[in-house]
Design a protein around this motif. Structure first.
Motif, PDB file in Angstrom:
ATOM      1  N   ALA A   1      -9.371   5.498  -6.290  1.00 47.77           N
ATOM      2  CA  ALA A   1      -8.805   4.080  -6.186  1.00 47.77           C
ATOM      3  C   ALA A   1      -8.475   3.734  -4.950  1.00 47.77           C
ATOM      4  O   ALA A   1      -8.068   2.434  -4.676  1.00 47.77           O
ATOM      5  N   ASP A   2      -9.128   4.344  -3.703  1.00 44.61           N
ATOM      6  CA  ASP A   2      -8.850   3.974  -2.282  1.00 44.61           C
ATOM      7  C   ASP A   2      -7.420   4.276  -1.880  1.00 44.61           C
ATOM      8  O   ASP A   2      -7.057   3.266  -1.149  1.00 44.61           O
ATOM      9  N   TRP A   3      -6.899   5.185  -2.296  1.00 44.54           N
ATOM     10  CA  TRP A   3      -5.449   5.813  -1.831  1.00 44.54           C
ATOM     11  C   TRP A   3      -5.515   5.806  -0.310  1.00 44.54           C
ATOM     12  O   TRP A   3      -6.458   6.402   0.380  1.00 44.54           O
ATOM     13  N   ASP A   4      -4.371   5.218   0.444  1.00 45.93           N
ATOM     14  CA  ASP A   4      -4.157   5.333   1.917  1.00 45.93           C
ATOM     15  C   ASP A   4      -5.197   4.329   2.669  1.00 45.93           C
ATOM     16  O   ASP A   4      -5.413   4.430   3.624  1.00 45.93           O
TER      17      ASP A   4
ATOM     18  N   ASP B   1       7.698   5.101   4.168  1.00 42.12           N
ATOM     19  CA  ASP B   1       6.050   5.498   4.597  1.00 42.12           C
ATOM     20  C   ASP B   1       5.231   4.837   3.895  1.00 42.12           C
ATOM     21  O   ASP B   1       5.156   4.341   2.707  1.00 42.12           O
ATOM     22  N   LEU B   2       4.219   4.446   4.733  1.00 49.42           N
ATOM     23  CA  LEU B   2       2.989   3.699   4.104  1.00 49.42           C
ATOM     24  C   LEU B   2       1.742   4.577   3.411  1.00 49.42           C
ATOM     25  O   LEU B   2       1.142   4.023   2.681  1.00 49.42           O
ATOM     26  N   SER B   3       2.058   5.904   3.536  1.00 45.69           N
ATOM     27  CA  SER B   3       1.126   6.885   2.884  1.00 45.69           C
ATOM     28  C   SER B   3       1.390   6.635   1.302  1.00 45.69           C
ATOM     29  O   SER B   3       2.438   6.898   0.875  1.00 45.69           O
ATOM     30  N   GLN B   4       0.244   7.243   0.487  1.00 48.96           N
ATOM     31  CA  GLN B   4       0.546   6.994  -0.857  1.00 48.96           C
ATOM     32  C   GLN B   4      -0.055   8.271  -1.475  1.00 48.96           C
ATOM     33  O   GLN B   4       0.191   8.570  -2.772  1.00 48.96           O
ATOM     34  N   LEU B   5      -0.246   9.129  -0.800  1.00 49.70           N
ATOM     35  CA  LEU B   5      -0.653  10.587  -0.995  1.00 49.70           C
ATOM     36  C   LEU B   5      -0.057  11.622  -0.064  1.00 49.70           C
ATOM     37  O   LEU B   5      -0.213  11.556   0.874  1.00 49.70           O
ATOM     38  N   ASP B   6       0.391  12.727  -0.786  1.00 50.54           N
ATOM     39  CA  ASP B   6       0.834  14.131  -0.293  1.00 50.54           C
ATOM     40  C   ASP B   6       0.674  15.132  -1.358  1.00 50.54           C
ATOM     41  O   ASP B   6       0.504  14.755  -2.543  1.00 50.54           O
ATOM     42  N   ILE B   7       0.837  16.475  -0.743  1.00 48.30           N
ATOM     43  CA  ILE B   7       0.834  17.528  -1.718  1.00 48.30           C
ATOM     44  C   ILE B   7       1.983  17.182  -2.803  1.00 48.30           C
ATOM     45  O   ILE B   7       1.464  17.452  -4.169  1.00 48.30           O
ATOM     46  N   PRO B   8       2.995  17.074  -2.560  1.00 47.16           N
ATOM     47  CA  PRO B   8       4.156  16.819  -3.780  1.00 47.16           C
ATOM     48  C   PRO B   8       3.839  15.673  -4.552  1.00 47.16           C
ATOM     49  O   PRO B   8       4.004  16.169  -5.978  1.00 47.16           O
ATOM     50  N   ARG B   9       3.471  14.805  -4.290  1.00 40.96           N
ATOM     51  CA  ARG B   9       2.791  13.512  -5.138  1.00 40.96           C
ATOM     52  C   ARG B   9       1.725  13.868  -5.837  1.00 40.96           C
ATOM     53  O   ARG B   9       1.339  13.412  -6.953  1.00 40.96           O
ATOM     54  N   MET B  10       0.736  14.755  -5.378  1.00 40.72           N
ATOM     55  CA  MET B  10      -0.479  15.054  -6.018  1.00 40.72           C
ATOM     56  C   MET B  10       0.001  15.803  -7.190  1.00 40.72           C
ATOM     57  O   MET B  10      -0.458  15.743  -8.227  1.00 40.72           O
ATOM     58  N   LYS B  11       1.033  16.688  -7.171  1.00 40.20           N
ATOM     59  CA  LYS B  11       1.584  17.372  -8.267  1.00 40.20           C
ATOM     60  C   LYS B  11       2.225  16.480  -9.079  1.00 40.20           C
ATOM     61  O   LYS B  11       2.046  16.799 -10.403  1.00 40.20           O
TER      62      LYS B  11
ATOM     63  N   THR C   1      -8.396  16.742 -12.652  1.00 39.70           N
ATOM     64  CA  THR C   1      -8.575  15.542 -12.210  1.00 39.70           C
ATOM     65  C   THR C   1      -8.969  15.238 -10.691  1.00 39.70           C
ATOM     66  O   THR C   1      -8.438  16.001  -9.829  1.00 39.70           O
ATOM     67  N   LEU C   2     -10.026  14.546 -10.454  1.00 38.40           N
ATOM     68  CA  LEU C   2     -10.577  14.255  -8.894  1.00 38.40           C
ATOM     69  C   LEU C   2     -10.650  12.772  -8.752  1.00 38.40           C
ATOM     70  O   LEU C   2     -10.707  11.990  -9.627  1.00 38.40           O
ATOM     71  N   ASP C   3     -10.264  12.513  -7.658  1.00 40.28           N
ATOM     72  CA  ASP C   3     -10.443  11.151  -7.112  1.00 40.28           C
ATOM     73  C   ASP C   3     -11.552  11.179  -5.862  1.00 40.28           C
ATOM     74  O   ASP C   3     -11.445  12.029  -4.874  1.00 40.28           O
ATOM     75  N   THR C   4     -12.586  10.534  -5.770  1.00 42.63           N
ATOM     76  CA  THR C   4     -13.747  10.368  -4.841  1.00 42.63           C
ATOM     77  C   THR C   4     -13.469   9.760  -3.641  1.00 42.63           C
ATOM     78  O   THR C   4     -14.395   9.920  -2.822  1.00 42.63           O
ATOM     79  N   HIS C   5     -12.289   9.145  -3.516  1.00 41.38           N
ATOM     80  CA  HIS C   5     -12.073   8.577  -1.866  1.00 41.38           C
ATOM     81  C   HIS C   5     -10.759   8.673  -1.737  1.00 41.38           C
ATOM     82  O   HIS C   5      -9.857   7.703  -2.051  1.00 41.38           O
ATOM     83  N   LEU C   6     -10.045   9.498  -0.878  1.00 38.84           N
ATOM     84  CA  LEU C   6      -8.943   9.561  -0.368  1.00 38.84           C
ATOM     85  C   LEU C   6      -8.929   9.523   1.227  1.00 38.84           C
ATOM     86  O   LEU C   6      -9.471  10.262   1.879  1.00 38.84           O
ATOM     87  N   ASP C   7      -8.320   8.480   1.549  1.00 39.88           N
ATOM     88  CA  ASP C   7      -8.235   8.125   3.190  1.00 39.88           C
ATOM     89  C   ASP C   7      -7.001   8.659   3.762  1.00 39.88           C
ATOM     90  O   ASP C   7      -6.601   8.506   4.787  1.00 39.88           O
ATOM     91  N   SER C   8      -6.490   9.604   3.260  1.00 37.39           N
ATOM     92  CA  SER C   8      -5.307  10.079   3.841  1.00 37.39           C
ATOM     93  C   SER C   8      -5.360  10.888   5.060  1.00 37.39           C
ATOM     94  O   SER C   8      -4.627  11.210   5.815  1.00 37.39           O
ATOM     95  N   PRO C   9      -6.656  11.547   5.484  1.00 34.20           N
ATOM     96  CA  PRO C   9      -6.795  12.076   6.791  1.00 34.20           C
ATOM     97  C   PRO C   9      -6.526  11.244   8.005  1.00 34.20           C
ATOM     98  O   PRO C   9      -6.258  11.671   9.032  1.00 34.20           O
TER      99      PRO C   9
END
Length: 392
Positions: A341-344, A63-73, A36-44
């Motif tokens: 999805a435009d996460w973060d 926290d306002l972030s929607q993405l981190d390594i634990p949640r990717m898992k 599974t891949l997402d083409t637009h991650l604004d996490s940087p």
């Protein structure tokens, strides 16, 4: 990333990694067996935050972030394109220089995140890299460039960012620039500028996938016509779901499919954005969150979540999202749909608030009758096919 001005104004191989790359079918649910891949991650945008780490688990309540390594898992997101986003500024020598410095810094921050977490995530440049990392049990980090404004008037800089790992880039963001008209600005070039047409040729020469999200209709039409290779929309919604210039109409989705491209479905602009004065103030702080102290970050989150209790930023929810996804598949076909999805960056809706909810999408698509092979295409196969088709 959605800038305040934009918010106010408004992804040659046909399949991805097989289920055999992961555990046997009997060992885990379907979603966790798909690449599974997402083409637009604004996490940087979070990578420079004091006291914040992409390796740590962050909760939406604090926290306002929607993405981190634990949640990717948690959500079984294997990776995607981490965006080098640059706000649109003045078309001047200083504007270009400042933007270039910012883009170089953001690229370096992505590299540093990968090095700091090299036991669990790796840099990808090709479709083959993505499949290899997946077999190794590592997360996948591609780079993208959201807004080519930092290139200024020097197209040779595209090679610099290609060498840094960028494999997906869009010409424009929320305002017109030196390359093209934006979907959310008054037309200046009626599509691509003459320099923008040179940008297309250089993108094709280097083998960087063209991203048409944020482009005006005329810009999209010309990108599709001029590019020798298939293009992507990394994070776009359907205009039939909500009539907004940022969204793609069904006729253009069909044309995109005819040219071998793919549209990665976003969660944004499925309704008008509720940008109240207070939300606008909070967004102003959010856009510079990397400059805030941990205490200031915590206060921003507290005020943001308090506002959420009385007003939601988007009126749409997960059910609306899935209705749009199913319509997009019907119009474009399973070979031409993907996810971004435009996460973060403004994405996320009630019922799909962060990356951990991704399996719900797979479950709903299975209920709608789509096969495992269809799901593999939409979650990564179409993206990797377009990437591999770039003449490199």
């Amino acid at each position: 990333m959605k800038t305040l001005a934009t918010l106010l104004a408004a992804t040659a191989l046909a399949s991805c990694s097989s289920a055999n790359d992961k555990a046997p079918a009997s060992a885990e649910p379907l979603h966790s067996r798909l690449l599974t891949l997402d083409t637009h991650l604004d996490s940087p945008m979070n990578f420079s935050r004091a006291g914040w780490s992409f390796a740590d688990r962050h909760e939406l309540a604090t926290d306002l972030s929607q993405l981190d390594i634990p949640r990717m898992k948690d959500g079984n997101l294997d990776g995607g394109f981490f965006a080098i986003y640059t706000d649109q500024g003045p078309l001047t020598a200083k504007g270009y220089a400042d933007a270039l410095a910012h883009a170089r810094k953001r690229s370096d921050e992505i590299d540093r995140m990968i090095v700091d977490n090299s036991d669990v995530i790796g840099a990808a440049r090709t479709a083959g890299d993505a499949r290899r990392l997946n077999r190794e049990g590592k997360l996948i980090a591609f780079k993208s460039m959201e807004n080519s404004y930092p290139l200024g008037e020097d197209l040779s800089l595209l090679k610099e960012f290609y060498d840094k790992g960028v494999r997906l880039a869009g010409p424009v963001h929320g305002l017109n620039n030196q390359f093209a008209d934006s979907a959310t600005d008054t037309p200046k070039w009626n599509g691509l500028s003459p320099f923008g047409k040179q940008w297309v040729a250089e993108m094709n020469r280097l083998g960087i996938v063209i991203d048409a999200s944020h482009s005006s209709d005329a810009t999209f039409d010309q990108l599709l016509e001029l590019s020798k290779y298939p293009i992507l929309l990394s994070h776009s919604s359907l205009r039939s779901a909500h009539d907004h210039p940022r969204n793609l109409d069904e006729g253009r989705l069909k044309k995109l499919a005819e040219k071998g491209g793919a549209m990665c479905i976003s969660t944004i602009y499925m309704s008008e954005m509720n940008m109240s004065p207070e939300r606008a103030r909070l967004f102003g702080e959010y856009e510079r969150i990397g400059e805030l102290s941990p205490a200031e970050q915590a206060d921003l989150v507290r005020r943001w979540r308090e506002l959420d209790k009385t007003e939601q930023m988007w009126a749409a929810d997960f059910e609306d999202y899935m209705k749009m996804v199913l319509r997009a598949i019907k119009v474009g076909g399973v070979d031409h749909i993907c996810f971004g999805a435009d996460w973060d960056g403004g994405g996320g809706l009630k019922g799909i608030e962060d990356i951990s909810a991704l399996s719900k999408v797979t479950e709903r698509l299975k209920q709608a009758g789509y096969s495992d092979a269809d799901l593999e295409k939409m979650w990564s196969g179409n993206i990797l096919r377009v990437l591999a088709a770039q003449g490199k």
